[in-house]
Design a protein around this motif. Structure first.
Motif, PDB file in Angstrom:
ATOM      1  N   VAL A 198      12.724   9.207  -7.910  1.00 52.24           N
ATOM      2  CA  VAL A 198      12.561  10.198  -6.842  1.00 52.24           C
ATOM      3  C   VAL A 198      11.664   9.650  -5.738  1.00 52.24           C
ATOM      4  CG1 VAL A 198      11.649  12.495  -6.296  1.00 52.24           C
ATOM      5  CG2 VAL A 198      13.036  12.161  -8.348  1.00 52.24           C
ATOM      6  N   PHE A 199      10.536   9.031  -6.096  1.00 47.47           N
ATOM      7  CA  PHE A 199       9.647   8.437  -5.101  1.00 47.47           C
ATOM      8  C   PHE A 199      10.414   7.415  -4.262  1.00 47.47           C
ATOM      9  CE2 PHE A 199       6.774   4.986  -3.849  1.00 47.47           C
ATOM     10  CZ  PHE A 199       5.834   5.690  -3.115  1.00 47.47           C
ATOM     11  N   SER A 200      11.191   6.578  -4.909  1.00 44.28           N
ATOM     12  CA  SER A 200      11.946   5.536  -4.207  1.00 44.28           C
ATOM     13  C   SER A 200      12.950   6.116  -3.223  1.00 44.28           C
ATOM     14  CB  SER A 200      12.655   4.635  -5.215  1.00 44.28           C
ATOM     15  OG  SER A 200      11.717   3.993  -6.048  1.00 44.28           O
ATOM     16  N   TRP A 211       8.973  -0.821  -7.713  1.00 46.16           N
ATOM     17  CA  TRP A 211       8.161  -0.686  -8.929  1.00 46.16           C
ATOM     18  C   TRP A 211       8.344  -1.872  -9.854  1.00 46.16           C
ATOM     19  CZ3 TRP A 211       4.918   3.307  -8.964  1.00 46.16           C
ATOM     20  CH2 TRP A 211       5.242   4.433  -8.209  1.00 46.16           C
ATOM     21  N   GLN A 212       7.301  -2.218 -10.594  1.00 41.67           N
ATOM     22  CA  GLN A 212       7.487  -3.105 -11.730  1.00 41.67           C
ATOM     23  C   GLN A 212       8.299  -2.329 -12.763  1.00 41.67           C
ATOM     24  OE1 GLN A 212       3.880  -4.771 -13.296  1.00 41.67           O
ATOM     25  NE2 GLN A 212       3.384  -5.821 -11.392  1.00 41.67           N
ATOM     26  N   ARG A 213       9.160  -3.013 -13.471  1.00 48.05           N
ATOM     27  CA  ARG A 213      10.038  -2.322 -14.420  1.00 48.05           C
ATOM     28  C   ARG A 213       9.260  -1.667 -15.555  1.00 48.05           C
ATOM     29  NH1 ARG A 213      13.212  -7.040 -13.751  1.00 48.05           N
ATOM     30  NH2 ARG A 213      14.845  -6.595 -12.235  1.00 48.05           N
ATOM     31  N   CYS A 214       8.235  -2.320 -16.018  1.00 45.43           N
ATOM     32  CA  CYS A 214       7.492  -1.777 -17.155  1.00 45.43           C
ATOM     33  C   CYS A 214       6.274  -0.989 -16.672  1.00 45.43           C
ATOM     34  CB  CYS A 214       7.054  -2.892 -18.080  1.00 45.43           C
ATOM     35  SG  CYS A 214       5.971  -4.088 -17.277  1.00 45.43           S
ATOM     36  N   PHE A 215       5.678  -0.285 -17.585  1.00 40.07           N
ATOM     37  CA  PHE A 215       4.392   0.361 -17.357  1.00 40.07           C
ATOM     38  C   PHE A 215       3.601   0.197 -18.639  1.00 40.07           C
ATOM     39  CE2 PHE A 215       7.333   3.646 -18.768  1.00 40.07           C
ATOM     40  CZ  PHE A 215       6.667   4.176 -19.862  1.00 40.07           C
ATOM     41  N   LEU A 224       4.854  10.640  -3.483  1.00 43.67           N
ATOM     42  CA  LEU A 224       4.501  10.509  -4.900  1.00 43.67           C
ATOM     43  C   LEU A 224       4.175  11.869  -5.499  1.00 43.67           C
ATOM     44  CD1 LEU A 224       3.952   8.718  -7.353  1.00 43.67           C
ATOM     45  CD2 LEU A 224       1.613   8.448  -6.505  1.00 43.67           C
ATOM     46  N   CYS A 225       3.391  12.666  -4.799  1.00 45.90           N
ATOM     47  CA  CYS A 225       3.044  14.009  -5.294  1.00 45.90           C
ATOM     48  C   CYS A 225       4.288  14.873  -5.435  1.00 45.90           C
ATOM     49  CB  CYS A 225       2.031  14.671  -4.365  1.00 45.90           C
ATOM     50  SG  CYS A 225       0.411  13.893  -4.390  1.00 45.90           S
ATOM     51  N   ALA A 226       5.200  14.785  -4.477  1.00 45.61           N
ATOM     52  CA  ALA A 226       6.442  15.561  -4.553  1.00 45.61           C
ATOM     53  C   ALA A 226       7.279  15.116  -5.752  1.00 45.61           C
ATOM     54  CB  ALA A 226       7.232  15.408  -3.253  1.00 45.61           C
ATOM     55  N   ALA A 227       7.360  13.814  -5.984  1.00 38.61           N
ATOM     56  CA  ALA A 227       8.132  13.303  -7.121  1.00 38.61           C
ATOM     57  C   ALA A 227       7.545  13.810  -8.438  1.00 38.61           C
ATOM     58  CB  ALA A 227       8.153  11.776  -7.098  1.00 38.61           C
ATOM     59  N   VAL A 228       6.229  13.803  -8.537  1.00 39.26           N
ATOM     60  CA  VAL A 228       5.574  14.286  -9.762  1.00 39.26           C
ATOM     61  C   VAL A 228       5.834  15.780  -9.944  1.00 39.26           C
ATOM     62  CG1 VAL A 228       3.340  14.663 -10.887  1.00 39.26           C
ATOM     63  CG2 VAL A 228       3.831  12.469  -9.789  1.00 39.26           C
ATOM     64  N   ARG A 229       5.737  16.555  -8.866  1.00 41.08           N
ATOM     65  CA  ARG A 229       6.009  18.005  -8.958  1.00 41.08           C
ATOM     66  C   ARG A 229       7.425  18.280  -9.449  1.00 41.08           C
ATOM     67  NH1 ARG A 229       2.882  18.429  -4.359  1.00 41.08           N
ATOM     68  NH2 ARG A 229       4.696  18.248  -3.001  1.00 41.08           N
ATOM     69  N   ILE A 230       8.382  17.532  -8.915  1.00 40.29           N
ATOM     70  CA  ILE A 230       9.787  17.710  -9.314  1.00 40.29           C
ATOM     71  C   ILE A 230       9.957  17.427 -10.799  1.00 40.29           C
ATOM     72  CG2 ILE A 230      12.096  16.696  -9.068  1.00 40.29           C
ATOM     73  CD1 ILE A 230      11.414  16.429  -6.034  1.00 40.29           C
ATOM     74  N   VAL A 231       9.374  16.343 -11.264  1.00 37.71           N
ATOM     75  CA  VAL A 231       9.510  15.977 -12.679  1.00 37.71           C
ATOM     76  C   VAL A 231       8.794  16.986 -13.570  1.00 37.71           C
ATOM     77  CG1 VAL A 231       8.985  14.224 -14.418  1.00 37.71           C
ATOM     78  CG2 VAL A 231       9.864  13.553 -12.174  1.00 37.71           C
ATOM     79  N   LYS A 232       7.621  17.449 -13.145  1.00 34.44           N
ATOM     80  CA  LYS A 232       6.901  18.438 -13.958  1.00 34.44           C
ATOM     81  C   LYS A 232       7.691  19.738 -14.097  1.00 34.44           C
ATOM     82  CE  LYS A 232       2.603  19.166 -14.072  1.00 34.44           C
ATOM     83  NZ  LYS A 232       1.229  19.544 -13.778  1.00 34.44           N
ATOM     84  N   GLN A 233       8.470  20.089 -13.096  1.00 38.20           N
ATOM     85  CA  GLN A 233       9.310  21.294 -13.187  1.00 38.20           C
ATOM     86  C   GLN A 233      10.453  21.087 -14.175  1.00 38.20           C
ATOM     87  OE1 GLN A 233      10.496  21.975  -9.141  1.00 38.20           O
ATOM     88  NE2 GLN A 233       8.573  22.984  -8.591  1.00 38.20           N
ATOM     89  N   ASP A 245       0.837  -1.215   0.000  1.00 37.07           N
ATOM     90  CA  ASP A 245       0.000   0.000   0.000  1.00 37.07           C
ATOM     91  C   ASP A 245       0.870   1.262   0.000  1.00 37.07           C
ATOM     92  OD1 ASP A 245       0.996   0.007   2.553  1.00 37.07           O
ATOM     93  OD2 ASP A 245      -0.940   0.159   3.549  1.00 37.07           O
ATOM     94  N   LEU A 246       2.085   1.145  -0.534  1.00 42.51           N
ATOM     95  CA  LEU A 246       3.031   2.265  -0.520  1.00 42.51           C
ATOM     96  C   LEU A 246       2.485   3.531  -1.175  1.00 42.51           C
ATOM     97  CD1 LEU A 246       6.496   0.650  -1.344  1.00 42.51           C
ATOM     98  CD2 LEU A 246       5.740   1.663   0.815  1.00 42.51           C
TER      99      LEU A 246
END
Length: 118
Positions: free
Chosen positions: A83-85, A107-111, A35-44, A26-27
């Motif tokens: 970043v999440f990791s 994470w699973q390697r693929c998406f 997760l939100c912080a990682a997404v914000r960093i990448v979006k920047q 349930d990470l």
């Protein structure tokens, strides 16, 4: 081995499914702030538009629109996962393969990606 090829369209809109390695984990909901912080960093660093996002216990679904002349969603996912990791404690089980590859085992390697045609 499958012969799946990603459909890359500059400025495209994509539907993604991304799973945790441990489907009983349930990470994503216990560390949603990371997760939100990682997404914000990448979006920047690498802008994209989020049309929709659903975060479940062990996986997520989202729809992104990339900027014109940009079709590189893979590196964005790679950075989000990395970043999440780094933001969460090291408590997960790591297989021998994870250890050899210096992977966290989160994470699973693929998406899964599906192009949305407008």
């Amino acid at each position: 081995m499958s012969n799946y090829r990603c459909n890359r369209i500059p400025g495209g809109t994509y539907f993604f499914t991304v799973n945790l390695y441990d489907r009983k984990s349930d990470l994503l909901i216990t560390h949603i702030d990371a997760l939100c912080a990682a997404v914000r960093i990448v979006k920047q660093q690498r802008p994209f538009h989020i049309d929709a996002w659903v975060i479940l216990r062990d996986h997520l679904h989202c729809i992104w629109a990339l900027p014109a002349h940009d079709d590189d969603y893979s590196s964005r996912w790679q950075i989000i996962k990395k970043v999440f990791s780094k933001f969460i404690p090291k408590t997960e089980y790591r297989s021998e393969t994870h250890i050899i590859r210096n992977e966290r085992g989160i994470w699973q390697r693929c998406f899964w990606e599906h192009t949305i045609y407008r």
